[in-house]
Design an enzyme around this catalytic site. Structure first.
Site, PDB file in Angstrom:
ATOM      1  N   LYS B  12       0.854  -1.184   0.000  1.00 13.38           N
ATOM      2  CA  LYS B  12       0.000   0.000   0.000  1.00 13.38           C
ATOM      3  C   LYS B  12       0.889   1.232   0.000  1.00 13.38           C
ATOM      4  CE  LYS B  12      -4.412   0.493   0.557  1.00 13.38           C
ATOM      5  NZ  LYS B  12      -5.280  -0.092  -0.477  1.00 13.38           N
ATOM      6  N   THR B  57      -3.616  -5.155   0.771  1.00 18.62           N
ATOM      7  CA  THR B  57      -3.026  -3.835   0.991  1.00 18.62           C
ATOM      8  C   THR B  57      -3.934  -2.998   1.892  1.00 18.62           C
ATOM      9  OG1 THR B  57      -3.994  -2.806  -0.997  1.00 18.62           O
ATOM     10  CG2 THR B  57      -1.882  -3.942  -1.262  1.00 18.62           C
ATOM     11  N   ASP B  58      -5.211  -3.307   1.875  1.00 20.88           N
ATOM     12  CA  ASP B  58      -6.128  -2.606   2.780  1.00 20.88           C
ATOM     13  C   ASP B  58      -5.792  -2.902   4.241  1.00 20.88           C
ATOM     14  OD1 ASP B  58      -8.779  -1.022   2.849  1.00 20.88           O
ATOM     15  OD2 ASP B  58      -9.159  -2.697   4.210  1.00 20.88           O
ATOM     16  N   PHE B 157      33.243  26.669 -12.883  1.00 19.22           N
ATOM     17  CA  PHE B 157      33.164  25.478 -13.742  1.00 19.22           C
ATOM     18  C   PHE B 157      34.005  25.739 -14.990  1.00 19.22           C
ATOM     19  CE2 PHE B 157      30.805  22.504 -16.701  1.00 19.22           C
ATOM     20  CZ  PHE B 157      31.322  21.347 -16.129  1.00 19.22           C
ATOM     21  N   ARG B 174      29.659  31.574 -10.670  1.00 14.52           N
ATOM     22  CA  ARG B 174      28.286  31.320 -11.093  1.00 14.52           C
ATOM     23  C   ARG B 174      27.427  31.040  -9.870  1.00 14.52           C
ATOM     24  NH1 ARG B 174      27.982  24.998 -13.369  1.00 14.52           N
ATOM     25  NH2 ARG B 174      28.984  24.078 -11.544  1.00 14.52           N
ATOM     26  N   GLN B 218      29.770  18.023  -8.777  1.00 13.80           N
ATOM     27  CA  GLN B 218      30.235  16.732  -8.287  1.00 13.80           C
ATOM     28  C   GLN B 218      31.089  16.889  -7.036  1.00 13.80           C
ATOM     29  OE1 GLN B 218      29.929  17.507 -11.493  1.00 13.80           O
ATOM     30  NE2 GLN B 218      29.804  15.698 -12.829  1.00 13.80           N
ATOM     31  N   ASN B 244      21.109  20.149 -11.071  1.00 11.01           N
ATOM     32  CA  ASN B 244      21.738  21.468 -11.210  1.00 11.01           C
ATOM     33  C   ASN B 244      20.656  22.432 -11.694  1.00 11.01           C
ATOM     34  OD1 ASN B 244      23.393  23.628 -11.643  1.00 11.01           O
ATOM     35  ND2 ASN B 244      25.006  22.461 -12.670  1.00 11.01           N
ATOM     36  N   HIS B 246      19.796  25.334 -13.030  1.00 11.40           N
ATOM     37  CA  HIS B 246      20.562  26.370 -13.718  1.00 11.40           C
ATOM     38  C   HIS B 246      19.972  27.766 -13.510  1.00 11.40           C
ATOM     39  CE1 HIS B 246      22.655  23.077 -15.579  1.00 11.40           C
ATOM     40  NE2 HIS B 246      21.584  22.665 -16.252  1.00 11.40           N
TER      41      HIS B 246
END
Lengths: 291, 291, 291, 291
Positions: B12, B57-58, B157, B174, B218, B244, B246
């Site tokens: 569930k 599942t109940d 970078f 950046r 990274q 990322n 941007h």
């Protein structure tokens, strides 16, 4: 019968602008989502495709970025007014400008870094501004959305109509939870002080939600709007939309367990939806631009 | 060739349980989303539709609610373990139980009311627990998701591969922004202390994000995972997924404006996605149940 | 104890490329969402921030667009393979490439226009490709997601475990509804014929769903996977995830009305979730790249 | 200044009802999402929490299910009218009822089974009905949303205003794509024939989109609305909202490739948003209930 063009508007939605302001090594950021909607003498664009009266939505987007650089970003109401007045003031074909801004909150990461931030809160601060240009009407509406609040007691619901389709049992104690969308109109557009006004209005909403012993979500809504108007004389109207986020008491008796308002199932759909306005009866008429 | 049944599981998903605990007039709430996934001797349900080995599942959903009443809700790792051990311990056909929990944060409304709460933060605390029953393997993984962070400087970078499809310019400054999903595995399942461990691990992630001068996302990711392991000896593995998000510097030169890392466009798609693991090389093997 | 970097990967997610191909006045469009994930000799990017081994995710995005122009877009499995082989073949530091593609369906607007299209269907066709470069392992997985299906009868559920938390009543007739996510692996990567294979596999899934008198959703799942493998010898493994989108019979007796499987409430959460694999026992081992 | 209660309404949102109708072994299904909004003499609920005038939203939900059983589900406009008239007709405190319905489309799985269905199309059919009770005003608005369409040529945009923030280049050939939300008002509420009217209006929208050589999205919008009114005399007003789903031509020149309207990037945000009304100038005044 003649087919005619009725009300229309156009603009750039959801321009996402982030501005960094540097105070030495300490940075400040603002994170906005700007929506622009313009109208005016736009019949020809619709009827013949002649775009001579149309300022491209791409230019509107550029204006948002350029203004963030030229003027900085003050309170979002001010930034929205600046944009709205620019469009109506610089282009004769644009008679009405409506600018909506959402602002996302960031707080500083606890650290020695002055340039590190973490998104805070699910709620969003909003502004909705309307301008008809120099000498024309203006309106400034502040607000918030997705302010999710819950009272775990202090809420009742009974005495309602019992029709043939009513199975709901009256209750003297339930969870009351909602995600508040609230908008409040300023008496005087462009009056400033928006930051303090917002903080105070938000506090009023929270306090009234917490302190109202509720007999209905409508009553809570009214008290929230009323509190804002009582405490903030610069405001003249509050509009609220509050979904009733139902929390159902789970029946645990099949398992030999009682459940004295302790374990709840938080449901998604369907939900109650309560919408209402609280206003000063002397408030100037509300502009169409709310919609 | 013979067609056979391979790995399978069922359960569930997304049981939304809210529990109120009362301390006189001061209430406490817990707000969880529980997902259960069970496996074991379930071949017949697939091959013939014989459900003799299947716990509905109940019933799993009911167990979540009943356990919230019977046992209360401690740290989410403990609640998840309680459930996982119950399923494997009570049903011989269930060999593996995997329980995931999300917890949503609430804080108190500033007010005299002890029963009024406001949702705080966009981030979600998570637990992922696996149990094979008495004497069998267990694992406990804690974590968080949607922790949105941003450094407005301190990120570079450059020095990357330049192939024939590379147009990206190297940068020495950046914005670095991401929405962290992190999961960390406990060395000893069931060791307790989960609340303090979570708070410390979260603090490590934030501090390492803020304090790492980043030459690549990274590198930031690795430092975040490493910081957690260095400071928390009860943990042996960290898995991170960091989009990322941007933020592109807007070219304002057509408008005669410079833009010295001040105005950015926050983009949605496409986005970089960095995923990595940092672990103690002496950590016990990771269970399949992570996936 | 030594802290080390474990498995990691990176890439560009959700590059949205649309290609128009012209056949005189008749146009053809393809609408894809491409996700790329690369791994290999990336330790230094994590440990020191030296990016000499890193092809920027921006270049990966550019490659998607350039390849759409240079090579066109054939079947999505072929486009994904082309990209995956390019990355592993052109950069020695990239050892593994994993490319996922979603394709959105469009049909022609009924009109004389050869360039007008309307989005058709909620379902999405998918491909997941893995390549380790020349001479290395490859895998091709086709699939679909959000295929929403419903049987209004022909579904039973009984004979299940009755534990102390079971209140569910057995049923001989219920609605069975699900949103199918299915992925099937090709025996020979790069074998081609993907369009016809996809259409046939999709037909098998739908037919098996419709024709299986179901005693459990697990049984239906198995029959769906089995049907694909029985009819398509180019395929060797099928993985299915099927949420049980519960439709609860509404109790109308308080209103003096019966309800003979006629009026249902379609619930959102919680929901059952059934996941399973059906495979040829002689299938080659599945690659990790599925996850 | 006096603080007063302004406009308000309340109701149950998003009741998800599915109805199965049996024609021997051939079943038919209808899948709706119903939203109800009521207003009238509700001041006391707001001012004092006295709920004597309030029909619980739970009862409204029950009514939806009971009416699906008692009356079946005809065209969604009829089902919505039935509900709206019931609320205003049965409770004197309810002066206005506004009922919105969304309908999700299903088609039959190609198979011998008469009870197997697959969701078809991303688009949703809508109805919005307003009733003030016996003798009072009524309105019926039909519509659709999420009808995603694209012309791969036949769209220009030039001749627009060039202000200091304009960098957009005029174009004689672009992709035009949008997700249409359209609502059209019936001249006579309750006139029936809604199924055929809907199919025809939808066809008009698609044909006008395909056949209009577009000089602006506004022109396309107007032609779409006009076509509906020209062909369907039972309708008197069309309101359209059409986001400009930008498809940007990718600059492939850095890779030595041309791009003659072949490869596009499908962007998400920001987007243009065009909203407009086309109406018969003799149409009766539109009710507030649209909003």
């Amino acid at each position: 019968m003649g087919i005619v063009l009725g009300p229309n508007r156009y603009g750039k939605a959801e321009t996402r602008v982030v501005r960094v302001r540097r105070d030495g090594d300490v940075h400040h950021i603002r994170d906005l989502n700007v929506g622009i909607s313009l109208s005016g003498d736009m019949d020809e664009a619709h009827l013949t495709g002649d775009n001579a009266a149309v300022l491209p939505t791409d230019s509107q987007k550029n204006t948002v970025f350029a203004f963030a650089r030229e003027h900085g970003i003050g309170e979002i109401e001010e930034f929205a007014l600046l944009l709205a007045r620019h469009f109506t003031g610089s282009q004769p074909t644009i008679r009405h400008a409506r600018v909506e801004v959402e602002e996302y909150a960031w707080s500083r990461v606890p650290s020695s870094s002055g340039h590190s931030f973490v998104r805070s809160g699910t709620e969003v601060r909003t502004a909705l501004v309307h301008s008809e240009g120099t000498g024309g009407a203006e309106s400034v509406v502040s607000g918030l959305k997705d302010l999710v609040v819950l009272n775990s007691t202090g809420s009742e619901f009974h005495g309602f109509i019992q029709d043939e389709y009513t199975t709901l049992q009256p209750t003297r104690d339930r969870i009351l939870a909602t995600a508040v969308t609230a908008r409040w109109r300023h008496r005087v557009p462009g009056g400033g002080g928006y930051g303090a006004s917002f903080a105070a209005a938000r506090r009023c909403l929270l306090e009234a939600f917490a302190e109202t012993h509720s007999l209905s979500l409508q009553q809570t809504l009214y008290q929230m709007g009323r509190r804002v108007l009582e405490e903030r004389e610069e405001l003249c109207e509050v509009r609220l939309a509050m979904p009733n986020k139902h929390h159902f008491l789970v029946d645990l008796s099949p398992f030999g367990l009682d459940n004295d308002n302790e374990v709840f199932f938080a449901a998604d759909r369907p939900y109650g939806l309560i919408e209402g306005t609280v206003l000063d009866d002397a408030a100037p008429a509300a502009p169409d631009a709310w919609n």
